[in-house]
Each structure stands twice: as C-alpha cells, then as structure tokens.
Design a protein around this motif. Structure first.
Motif, short mmCIF file in Angstrom:
data_model
loop_
_atom_site.label_atom_id
_atom_site.label_comp_id
_atom_site.label_asym_id
_atom_site.label_seq_id
_atom_site.Cartn_x
_atom_site.Cartn_y
_atom_site.Cartn_z
N TYR A 1 0.89 -1.17 0.00
CA TYR A 1 0.00 0.00 0.00
C TYR A 1 0.92 1.22 0.00
O TYR A 1 1.40 1.65 1.05
CB TYR A 1 -0.89 -0.02 1.24
CG TYR A 1 -1.98 1.05 1.23
CD1 TYR A 1 -3.32 0.70 1.09
CD2 TYR A 1 -1.66 2.40 1.38
CE1 TYR A 1 -4.32 1.68 1.08
CE2 TYR A 1 -2.65 3.38 1.37
CZ TYR A 1 -3.97 3.01 1.22
OH TYR A 1 -4.96 3.97 1.22
N ALA A 2 1.24 1.71 -1.19
CA ALA A 2 2.19 2.83 -1.30
C ALA A 2 1.60 3.91 -2.21
O ALA A 2 1.18 3.62 -3.33
CB ALA A 2 3.52 2.33 -1.87
N CYS A 3 1.57 5.15 -1.69
CA CYS A 3 0.93 6.26 -2.42
C CYS A 3 1.93 7.37 -2.70
O CYS A 3 2.79 7.65 -1.87
CB CYS A 3 -0.12 6.95 -1.55
SG CYS A 3 -1.37 5.88 -0.93
N ASN A 4 1.76 8.03 -3.82
CA ASN A 4 2.48 9.28 -4.08
C ASN A 4 1.53 10.45 -3.89
O ASN A 4 0.47 10.51 -4.53
CB ASN A 4 2.95 9.33 -5.54
CG ASN A 4 4.17 8.48 -5.79
OD1 ASN A 4 5.27 8.80 -5.31
ND2 ASN A 4 4.00 7.38 -6.51
N GLY A 5 1.93 11.38 -3.04
CA GLY A 5 1.20 12.65 -2.96
C GLY A 5 1.97 13.63 -3.83
O GLY A 5 3.12 13.96 -3.53
N ILE A 6 1.35 14.07 -4.93
CA ILE A 6 2.04 15.03 -5.82
C ILE A 6 1.64 16.41 -5.33
O ILE A 6 0.64 17.01 -5.79
CB ILE A 6 1.63 14.80 -7.29
CG1 ILE A 6 1.81 13.32 -7.66
CG2 ILE A 6 2.43 15.72 -8.22
CD1 ILE A 6 1.22 12.94 -9.01
#
Ligand code: NAP
Ligand code: F7E
Length: 345
Positions: free
Chosen positions: A175-180
């Motif tokens: 569960y890995a997210c990028n916050g741009i």
C-alpha cells in the motif's frame, strides 16, 4: 494505538504531520539526523512531557543514506504507516549538489521501500512527491495524467522515487501512495524558500532591521497552499481502501512579485515597480526608498515559469479541499514573522 514512522520529522511538513497524528492518538516515531547543533526546533513543543497526552513521540537517529540503520529501525518500530518526507528539498541547491540530492531523494526512498517490504510489508506508505515532476509542463492545470518533464536534479531524483513507489505497489502489492504536492508554506517554512524569505525580510524592513529584499526570478508563478492543509491530505491518502496517487493543490496561481507586494501591503507599504529584468526594483511609495532589488545569484540555471494544480481527484476520492488560499496564507505568514521580529526587539 496506531504507530507511524516519519522520515524528515524535523522539517516543515514533518512537524505539522506530527501534530496531526499525535492529536489522533498515534504513537509517532521520527527519524532525526545527527547535527552539530539541534535542528528540532519545530518538533520540540511536542516532545517529552509537553506532548499531547493522547499520543506519544519517539525520536531515533538515522539518515536516508544509511541503509543498515533504516533496516534496523523498520525492524524495531514495525510501523502501521510510514511517511517518507526526508529530502534535500531545495530545488536551487540541487543544481549545486546533484549527487547528494539523488542519493537522499531517490536512493533513500528505494532503501526505505525495500526495508518496509522486508520487515513490515503491511505498512501503508506515503511518498512525498512533488509538482516539480511536471517541470515545464505541456498543459495547465496539471493533473495525475499530465506528463512528467522534470528539469532539475531535485525533480529527476523525485521522479525516480515516484516510480519506485509505484513499482513496489505493483510488484509486491504494497500500500504505497504518491502525494504530488504543489508548493505549501507556513510560518515553519525553511528560511531560504522564497515565501518565507519574503515574509521574514519584509517584517524586518518594517521594523527597521533590514533595508532591502534581494530576490531572484519574480516572474515565477506558483500554486501556493498552506502546509497544515497539505499534511491532512497525506494522512487521508493512507486511510483509503486502495493505494493511489493524488495531486494536492489550491488551483490558484500567483507570482513571486505578487507575493512580495501582498506581504509589503500587510505592513502598510505600497510598492511601485520600476525597471525590467535584472534592473527591476520595488520602491516604497511613501518613503521613496528601494526595498526590493534583483540579485542574479538567486536565479537558477533552469527555472519553472509556472505550475498550477488540479486537485479534483483528491476532492472526489479523499474528500480533501484546501481551507487556506493565497491571501490568507500571506497574512498568516506575515503575522507570524512580524510577531517574531517584535519579540527579538
Ligand atoms: P524540509 O522542511 O526541507 O524538511 C526536510 C526534512 O528532511 C528535514 O527534517 C531534514 O532534516 C530531513 N532530511 C534531509 N536530508 C536527510 C537525510 N539525508 N536523512 C534523513 N533526513 C533528512 O521539507 P518540507 O517542506 O517539510 O517537505 C517535506 C517533503 O515534501 C520533502 O520530501 C519535500 O521534497 C517534499 N515536498 C515539499 C513541498 C513543499 O512545498 N514544502 C512540495 C512538494 C514536495 P534536517 O532538519 O536535519 O535538515
Ligand atoms: O522557489 C523563485 C524560484 O525555492 C519558488 C520546494 O518545497 O516547492 C518548493 O520548490 C520560485 C522559484 O520553491 C528566489 O526561482 C525567486 O521559481 O520557494 P522556492 P520551489 O523551487 O518551487 C516544490 C513543490 C518542492 O517540491 C520543493 O521541495 O521562486 N525565486 N527569488 C526564489 N526562490 C528562492 N528560494 N529564493 C529566492 O531568493
């Protein structure tokens, strides 16, 4: 009690995120670097006995360049959530230190992802990605679909970290997210980023402690938001059913020149602009004094003219919206810097 690990806890965002998570009752673990003098001013208020009683803060020494140390920490802490905020975050300085910026921002992220995958693969991870990935973008506003065209060593390193985050999600099911995230500021912003440099110097000029603000490219336009709003988005990204990547922005575009004029207006100075390019200057209309001058040393080898974000997806899926926009942001920062200047006097 949920356990979070924050890299870059002593930075602007790390301190606001710590505050948010402690208030939610988390046990917060943070990685700090060994430095000759403490750089923990932003998190000091939350440490030890003074901490919010519902949460707990624990600090560990570490560095994104030290793989063994990161692995040991992940094995020991076994967090439920990891927020990777550590970075050499100054774009201008990344042109002077491209290798170091790459080691911390790109390889550091890989070291961390790999340690998480080995010791706590169920942990939810937030990667601090950036609007700098868009560089000189081919469309405006920018969304999650806009092509990345990074144009600084900082941004190129962050692009590697972005794709490694996606890669660990796809390959290992993490569960890995990028916050741009687009630019976000606050009274805790580092003093060599343009907004804080402006508010601090304008407050000093108003107090008679400085004569002039020396500045670089005033034509640059940014989508400036408020850091506490933006760390709320980081937390929301890790509370969803499925990991994904999100643009976080206010949707308003303003120039450095406007930021200066607005800050000066806060202390009652009306700026009249004269000249162009390197000879442009800002004159205080009532005193006739030159209070803003261009200094070429603050120009970058390549700069981004303008970046503007469209956070529709975050609003739709996370229920996130910025509470503070440009005008209020300038007021918050000016109020804090004017108060800090008065305290010193
Ligand atoms: P910041 O104030 O510059 O904080 C950076 C943090 O990283 C500090 O705690 C710093 O520690 C730490 N750090 C630097 N090098 C390290 C290393 N080698 N090992 C371990 N820690 C290290 O940055 P910020 O504004 O809070 O931004 C947080 C993150 O979001 C960064 O990754 C940044 O690139 C990214 N980002 C920021 C923005 C923005 O507008 N603020 C927008 C998009 C993305 P020290 O205190 O010891 O220096
Ligand atoms: O520059 C211009 C400069 O350094 C903004 C980081 O948090 O946001 C930040 O990166 C603009 C640039 O932020 C000065 O040339 C003019 O066009 O405040 P900044 P940044 O480069 O946008 C992104 C999203 C991040 O991810 C980064 O980590 O202002 N500018 N005169 C100046 N900039 C600085 N620093 N100093 C000046 O004197």
């Amino acid at each position: 009690m949920k356990r979070a690990l924050i890299t870059g806890i002593s930075g602007q965002d790390g301190s606001y995120l710590t505050e948010l998570l402690l208030a939610k009752g988390y046990e917060v673990h943070g990685i700090v670097r060994r430095t000759s003098s403490f750089s923990r001013g932003r998190i000091d208020p939350f440490y030890g006995a003074k901490v919010d009683p519902s949460g707990k803060l624990v600090l560990h020494y570490g560095d994104m360049g030290d793989e063994k140390n990161l692995r040991k920490l992940l094995e020991k802490v076994r967090p439920d959530e990891v927020y990777n905020l550590a970075s050499q975050s100054h774009v201008g300085i990344s042109f002077e230190m491209p290798e170091y910026s790459t080691d911390v921002n790109a390889l550091g992220t890989l070291r961390l992802l790999d340690a998480i995958n080995d010791y706590c693969p169920e942990a939810r991870c937030y990667q601090a990605s950036t609007s700098e990935l868009f560089g000189s973008a081919d469309e405006s506003p920018q969304t999650e679909q806009t092509r990345f065209r990074p144009n600084s060593p900082y941004a190129v390193a962050k692009l590697y970290a972005y794709w490694m985050t996606v890669n660990y999600r796809q390959t290992y099911g993490m569960y890995a997210c990028n916050g741009i995230l687009f630019n976000h500021e606050s009274p805790r912003r580092g003093e060599n980023f343009v907004t804080r440099k402006i508010t601090q110097t304008v407050a000093r000029i108003a107090a008679g402690e400085a004569d002039c603000l020396y500045i670089g490219n005033m034509d640059a336009q940014r989508d400036w938001g408020y850091a506490p709003d933006f760390v709320r988005a980081m937390w929301l990204m890790l509370q969803q059913e499925k990991a994904d990547d999100y643009v976080i922005a206010t949707g308003e575009l303003h120039s450095v020149r406007e930021f200066i004029a607005k800050s000066c207006a806060y202390v009652g100075m009306r700026i009249e602009w004269s000249g162009e390019g390197m000879t442009e200057c800002g004159i205080d209309a009532s005193s006739g004094k030159t209070v803003v001058q261009v200094d070429p040393k603050y120009y970058r080898p390549i700069d981004i003219d303008s970046v503007l974000g469209d956070a529709t997806k975050a609003e739709r899926e996370l229920g996130w919206k910025p509470e503070v926009k440009f005008d209020q942001l300038v007021e918050i920062m000016m109020e804090a810097d004017v108060a800090a200047t008065q305290k010193v006097q």
